[in-house]
Design a protein around this motif. Structure first.
Motif, PDB file in Angstrom:
ATOM      1  N   ALA A  93       3.128  11.180  -9.180  1.00  0.00           N
ATOM      2  CA  ALA A  93       4.069  10.210  -9.745  1.00  0.00           C
ATOM      3  C   ALA A  93       4.481  10.612 -11.154  1.00  0.00           C
ATOM      4  N   LYS A  94       3.537  11.124 -11.927  1.00  0.00           N
ATOM      5  CA  LYS A  94       3.871  11.589 -13.275  1.00  0.00           C
ATOM      6  C   LYS A  94       4.868  12.746 -13.217  1.00  0.00           C
TER       7      LYS A  94
ATOM      8  N   LEU B 177      -6.823   7.029  -6.587  1.00  0.00           N
ATOM      9  CA  LEU B 177      -5.550   7.683  -6.227  1.00  0.00           C
ATOM     10  C   LEU B 177      -5.140   8.690  -7.300  1.00  0.00           C
ATOM     11  N   THR B 178      -6.042   9.586  -7.633  1.00  0.00           N
ATOM     12  CA  THR B 178      -5.779  10.546  -8.717  1.00  0.00           C
ATOM     13  C   THR B 178      -4.603  11.447  -8.385  1.00  0.00           C
ATOM     14  N   GLU B 179      -4.550  11.945  -7.156  1.00  0.00           N
ATOM     15  CA  GLU B 179      -3.458  12.850  -6.785  1.00  0.00           C
ATOM     16  C   GLU B 179      -2.117  12.111  -6.773  1.00  0.00           C
ATOM     17  N   GLU B 180      -2.121  10.877  -6.298  1.00  0.00           N
ATOM     18  CA  GLU B 180      -0.882  10.103  -6.299  1.00  0.00           C
ATOM     19  C   GLU B 180      -0.369   9.885  -7.723  1.00  0.00           C
TER      20      GLU B 180
ATOM     21  N   ARG C 131      -0.352  -0.123 -13.848  1.00  0.00           N
ATOM     22  CA  ARG C 131      -0.310   0.415 -12.491  1.00  0.00           C
ATOM     23  C   ARG C 131      -1.104   1.717 -12.410  1.00  0.00           C
ATOM     24  N   GLU C 132      -0.988   2.551 -13.422  1.00  0.00           N
ATOM     25  CA  GLU C 132      -1.763   3.793 -13.440  1.00  0.00           C
ATOM     26  C   GLU C 132      -3.264   3.485 -13.451  1.00  0.00           C
ATOM     27  N   HIS C 133      -3.636   2.526 -14.274  1.00  0.00           N
ATOM     28  CA  HIS C 133      -5.058   2.154 -14.363  1.00  0.00           C
ATOM     29  C   HIS C 133      -5.580   1.683 -13.006  1.00  0.00           C
TER      30      HIS C 133
ATOM     31  N   ASN D  42       0.828  -1.211   0.000  1.00  0.00           N
ATOM     32  CA  ASN D  42       0.000   0.000   0.000  1.00  0.00           C
ATOM     33  C   ASN D  42       0.862   1.262   0.000  1.00  0.00           C
ATOM     34  N   ASP D  43       1.943   1.213  -0.786  1.00  0.00           N
ATOM     35  CA  ASP D  43       2.844   2.359  -0.910  1.00  0.00           C
ATOM     36  C   ASP D  43       2.949   2.730  -2.388  1.00  0.00           C
ATOM     37  N   PRO D  44       1.919   3.424  -2.918  1.00  0.00           N
ATOM     38  CA  PRO D  44       1.923   3.705  -4.356  1.00  0.00           C
ATOM     39  C   PRO D  44       3.091   4.576  -4.804  1.00  0.00           C
TER      40      PRO D  44
END
Length: 995
Positions: free
Chosen positions: A925-926, A918-921, A909-911, A861-863
């Motif tokens: 990340a991007k 987790l939109t903000e994550e 992974r994005e999907h 649980n560490d995206p």
């Protein structure tokens, strides 16, 4: 004597002249009108408007006057608008507001259309398909037919002995071997035709000669003359497909034997191109290095052809779209089954032939080129012959000369329009005696004695060229200058009637072995070894003579140099570094006699040669100052692959009791090659090995070949395709094949064999069995326990320094099994692995290790850590294209598959993250990933947009060469992002800096 100047070549039409300009105008107009006509068919509104305006204009014809003038002007304006509209569409100018990276393709009433690499990694794509069949977008490169050859004159037979079409006197030549006027006339016939044809004009000759009549020597002289003219000369030797003594029983085995024979021709052509731009010994290059490397890469890229299989009968439109968005496909329903005749899927050989022909023909059109092929008779009656002749036909502007023996059974070789035939045969008496007298005079023989000896040799050999040349050398080196005719006869024949009678070749044996005895100081059966060897190199001769006879390296070098200059050996092509063989006329006859009369000695020599090759086929022969990973790269080396075929030839002649050791080495070779390539992408080399194994003598126990083939066809290649619980039946078949091999060899898990070959088989087999168990299961605790047991068995056996890198893969596999179920256990198992990978100089495993850490972090649980690890996997995967195991490796199908797996992993992974809210994550990340790859995007001068900013994958044209912008960019990344490459694959990415 000065050489006759070639006739002047008519000047080419002046570029940009009136005729050319008008031709271009008419061509452009024709294309524009075609586009308008085709466009109107699918634009109902425009078509209706055109029809209405045209009807009004026809009405105007009836009224005439001012009304006709006005209507004509309206019609003209409408037509001009249509022209402008369709020209604008054809030039592809983007509409206002459209992103420059967008792509749009329209396919109308077409069949078998292929648009490779459609779109970009981050751009939008639009596809409209109307009433078309077999449309593939984003698939393999387009299959284009080879350029059609211009009409050629009918075939003409030319005899070199006649004066028709040949100079009255042969031109002087400096030959490596004795030369005759007959060969000189044949050579000058070809050279004169090539020079008279001018640049860009095709010339074709077929040389037909029995064994020993000089066809190879003639090709050598033609090659030398064409090189002097500045032509790029490609001189190769064809080989027979290795079906085995009884012929490969299965069609797949025969196909792979044919593929291997064709691939060896391609490898030889590429090697000649390499020597043309990087010649040995300080010779002047025939090609610019940059052009030469591009041509070499293009030729090598034609070797591997892969089909996705023929679609089902009801699939009329097949579309593959990669890395694209906004795709529109319309009216596919109009393409009904049977609407268009379906073309059969091209075979691998046909596809390879089309690609090679296209490359060679384009090369011949841009520079004067010649292709010379020796021994074409070896492939007579096989698909290889058809393949080769199709390649030669496609080189419409090159000088093409192929040579071979007459086809057995009175059949003719495949004929080609415009091919002139040159026939070589027995020498006339006067030419034979003149040749012998010249050679003996050089050794101090007086006229009378040399004339007497010449007459005797002419009678004994009946003018057979190889016999004349060989007998002249034997007499010159073995008898005093005053020897009588009787002494000559006794020396050469030993009581038999003619040179070609059974037993007459003993004179050559005595000649060779006597020289060897003088060099070594004792009797050495050198000639027997020459009879056994199909390809003799200095390395092989030295190794075998040292093992069997204790000959020193210096003595073996003397023998090799002397044999290289002898008239009874034949080089491979025109490159002495490729080795040579005892002339086929001698070797083929004497080999059969050797096996029949002295089978034990024959088998012992084969065994000695086989041991030399066997050591080279496996890791037993270490390379100086190179990592163990570099040793594995030999599986991709064409010369090494060719040597593996030689090894199998000698292994086939071993006694049955000695075959077991070779059998273990063969299984080891296959499994190591499979582990090297086929776990990610299927390789043609493993296919070739199976075909070669199937062609071994039937009296051997070859059950193991079936199991290896079952493993090859059942294993699911590619990390992206390997999912537990999916393809269960295939994985179970692969596991069953591995079980059968293990039982056959007496291998048991936990019992590491002492034999080096069996030890390596055990290590790889355990690794593969672990994967078969894991992916055939459903990720249960029992599945994990079984897979872990196999991984640990493999890793525990890797105690030798050259095996540690394989132990790293076993450790990675064990960690992978626990990644999602028990992340802490997975981390414990992977502790220290990254450092061990770096010590082994393995540049691939860091990619998969980073992907594995991404999976572990996600399970924890560490995206953030997961996305960062994915980004570092992309960095290592991108540079892996040009930083594999050895210097000079190019981006290939393997590195491409690896990198695309990483890109798709990030997409998935994005999907998953977006579905989890987790939109903000994802946005953060991007931003971090774009920051990591910012130097890359600045270097190529593009903006990654709102993406992760991962580097763009290679196109099909980028594979097989390092001369593209893609390869240069990857090398730039290695130099300029080295600090990031040296960091741990788990190192968190820093956030973007504030502007």
């Amino acid at each position: 004597m000065s050489e006759t100047s070639p006739p002047p070549v008519p000047p080419a039409p002046e570029p940009g002249g009136p005729l050319e300009v008008w031709g271009q105008i008419l061509s452009a107009a024709s294309e524009t009108l075609s586009s308008i006509a085709e466009g109107l068919k699918v634009e109902p509104v425009l078509l209706a408007g055109f029809a209405t305006t045209f009807l009004i204009w026809l009405s105007g014809l009836a009224f005439g006057g001012t009304f006709l003038v006005v209507v004509s002007l309206l019609l003209g304006a409408y037509l001009l608008s249509l022209v402008a509209l369709f020209v604008l569409r054809r030039t592809g100018n983007p509409r206002p507001g459209r992103a420059p990276d967008d792509r749009r393709v329209r396919v109308r009433r077409s069949r078998r259309v292929d648009v490779p690499q459609f779109g970009t990694w981050r751009g939008n794509s639009r596809v409209d398909v109307h009433r078309s069949e077999d449309v593939s977008i984003g698939g393999d490169p387009v299959r284009a037919a080879a350029p059609a050859a211009p009409p050629a004159p009918p075939a003409a037979a030319v005899s070199p002995a006649s004066q028709d079409g040949a100079p009255a006197e042969p031109q002087r030549a400096t030959s490596r071997k004795p030369y005759t006027p007959t060969l000189a006339r044949a050579r000058d016939t070809v050279l004169s035709a090539a020079r008279a044809g001018g640049v860009g004009s095709g010339v074709r000759f077929d040389v037909v000669a029995d064994s020993g009549c000089g066809k190879t020597l003639l090709l050598e002289e033609i090659a030398a003359g064409l090189k002097e003219d500045g032509r790029l000369v490609l001189f190769v030797t064809a080989g027979a497909p290795q079906y085995g003594e009884g012929g490969a029983s299965e069609s797949n085995g025969r196909e792979m034997a044919e593929y291997a024979a064709c691939r060896q021709i391609i490898d030889a052509v590429a090697a000649d191109v390499h020597r043309a731009y990087a010649p040995d010994g300080g010779a002047a290059p025939l090609l610019d290095p940059t052009e030469g490397r591009e041509l070499e890469a293009a030729i090598l890229a034609t070797r591997d052809v892969w089909h996705s299989g023929e679609p089902s009968a009801g699939a009329n439109v097949a579309i593959e779209i990669s890395h694209s968005s906004g795709v529109s496909v319309g009216r596919i329903g109009e393409a009904v089954a049977g609407a268009l005749p379906r073309e059969p899927v091209l075979s691998r050989l046909a596809e390879m032939q089309l690609r090679l022909t296209r490359v060679l023909d384009e090369a011949a059109r841009s520079r004067p080129t010649a292709l010379l092929v020796d021994d074409v008779h070896t492939s007579a009656g096989t698909p290889v012959e058809h393949w080769l002749m199709a390649v030669l036909r496609g080189m419409s502007t090159a000088v093409v000369v192929h040579a071979g023996r007459p086809v057995s059974g009175g059949r003719e070789r495949l004929s080609q329009p415009g091919v002139r035939r040159l026939g070589l045969g027995l020498l006339p008496h006067d030419e034979t005696t003149a040749f012998v007298k010249d050679r003996l005079a050089e050794a101090g023989w007086r006229r009378a004695e040399s004339a007497s000896a010449a007459d005797e040799i002419a009678v004994l050999t009946r003018g057979h060229p190889i016999g004349v040349a060989t007998c002249s050398a034997i007499v010159r080196d073995s008898l005093p200058p005053n020897a009588s005719a009787d002494e000559v006869r006794s020396l050469l024949l030993g009581g038999t009637g003619h040179w070609d009678d059974d037993g007459a070749f003993e004179a050559v044996r005595t000649y060779v072995d006597d020289f060897a005895a003088r060099v070594v100081g004792r009797a050495v059966p050198l000639f027997d070894l020459l009879v056994v060897l199909r390809r003799c190199t200095a390395t092989i001769l030295t190794a075998v003579l040292h093992e069997t006879e204790g000959v020193t390296e210096r003595q073996a070098s003397q023998l090799y140099d002397w044999l290289t200059r002898c008239t009874f050996v034949t080089p491979f092509d025109d490159d002495e570094n490729e080795g040579w063989r005892l002339h086929d006329y001698l070797r083929e006859n004497l080999d059969r006699r050797f096996r029949r009369t002295r089978p034990t000695a024959n088998a012992e020599l084969h065994a000695s040669v086989e041991r030399h090759y066997r050591a080279r086929m496996n890791f037993d022969e270490e390379l100086e100052e190179q990592s163990v990973m570099a040793l594995g790269a030999r599986f991709e080396d064409a010369e090494w692959q060719r040597d593996s075929q030689e090894w199998l030839h000698h292994a086939a002649h071993l006694p049955r009791e000695a075959f077991d050791g070779s059998k273990r080495a063969m299984i080891r070779l296959f499994l190591e090659a499979f582990f090297w390539w086929d776990m990610e992408v299927p390789s043609s080399y493993c296919d070739q090995l199976v075909a070669a194994y199937q062609a071994l003598p039937d009296d051997r126990d070859l059950r193991w070949v079936t199991w290896l083939d079952q493993l090859r066809t059942s294993y699911v290649a590619g990390r992206l395709n390997q999912v537990p619980g999916r393809d269960t039946e295939r994985w179970e078949r692969a596991g069953a094949a591995l079980d059968a091999v293990a039982e056959y060899l007496g291998l048991r898990r936990g019992h590491v064999p002492a034999d080096p070959d069996l030890r390596r088989v055990y290590i790889v087999l355990c690794l593969l069995q672990a994967e078969a168990v894991w992916y055939a299961g459903n990720e249960t605790h029992a599945d994990r326990a079984r897979a872990v047991a196999w991984y640990r068995a493999s890793g525990a056996a890797c105690t030798d320094e050259n095996e540690l890198w394989m132990g790293n893969w076993a450790a990675y596999g064990e960690g992978m099994v626990w990644a999602t179920a028990e992340p802490p256990r997975a981390r414990m198992l992977l502790d220290g692995l990254e450092e061990r990978i770096a010590e082994a100089e393995d540049h691939e495993l860091p990619v998969w290790l980073a992907e594995l850490f991404a999976d572990i972090a996600w399970a924890e649980n560490d995206p953030r850590r997961s996305f960062d690890a994915h980004a570092r996997a992309a960095l290592h995967g991108f540079v892996y294209h040009v930083r594999q195991e050895t210097y000079g490796q190019y981006p290939n199908r393997y590195s491409d598959s690896l990198y695309r797996s990483v890109l798709i992993g990030m997409e998935r992974r994005e999907h998953h993250a977006l579905r989890a809210g987790l939109t903000e994550e994802v946005a953060a990340a991007k931003a971090r990933s774009r920051t990591l790859f910012a130097p890359y995007w600045r270097h190529i001068g593009e903006d990654p947009g709102d993406t992760f900013g991962l580097p763009v994958p290679p196109s099909a044209e980028d594979l097989g060469t390092d001369l593209t912008d893609f390869a240069r960019t990857a090398k730039w990344v290695i130099r300029n992002m080295e600090d990031e490459l040296t960091k741990s694959v788990e190192e968190p990415l820093p956030g973007p800096t504030a502007p």
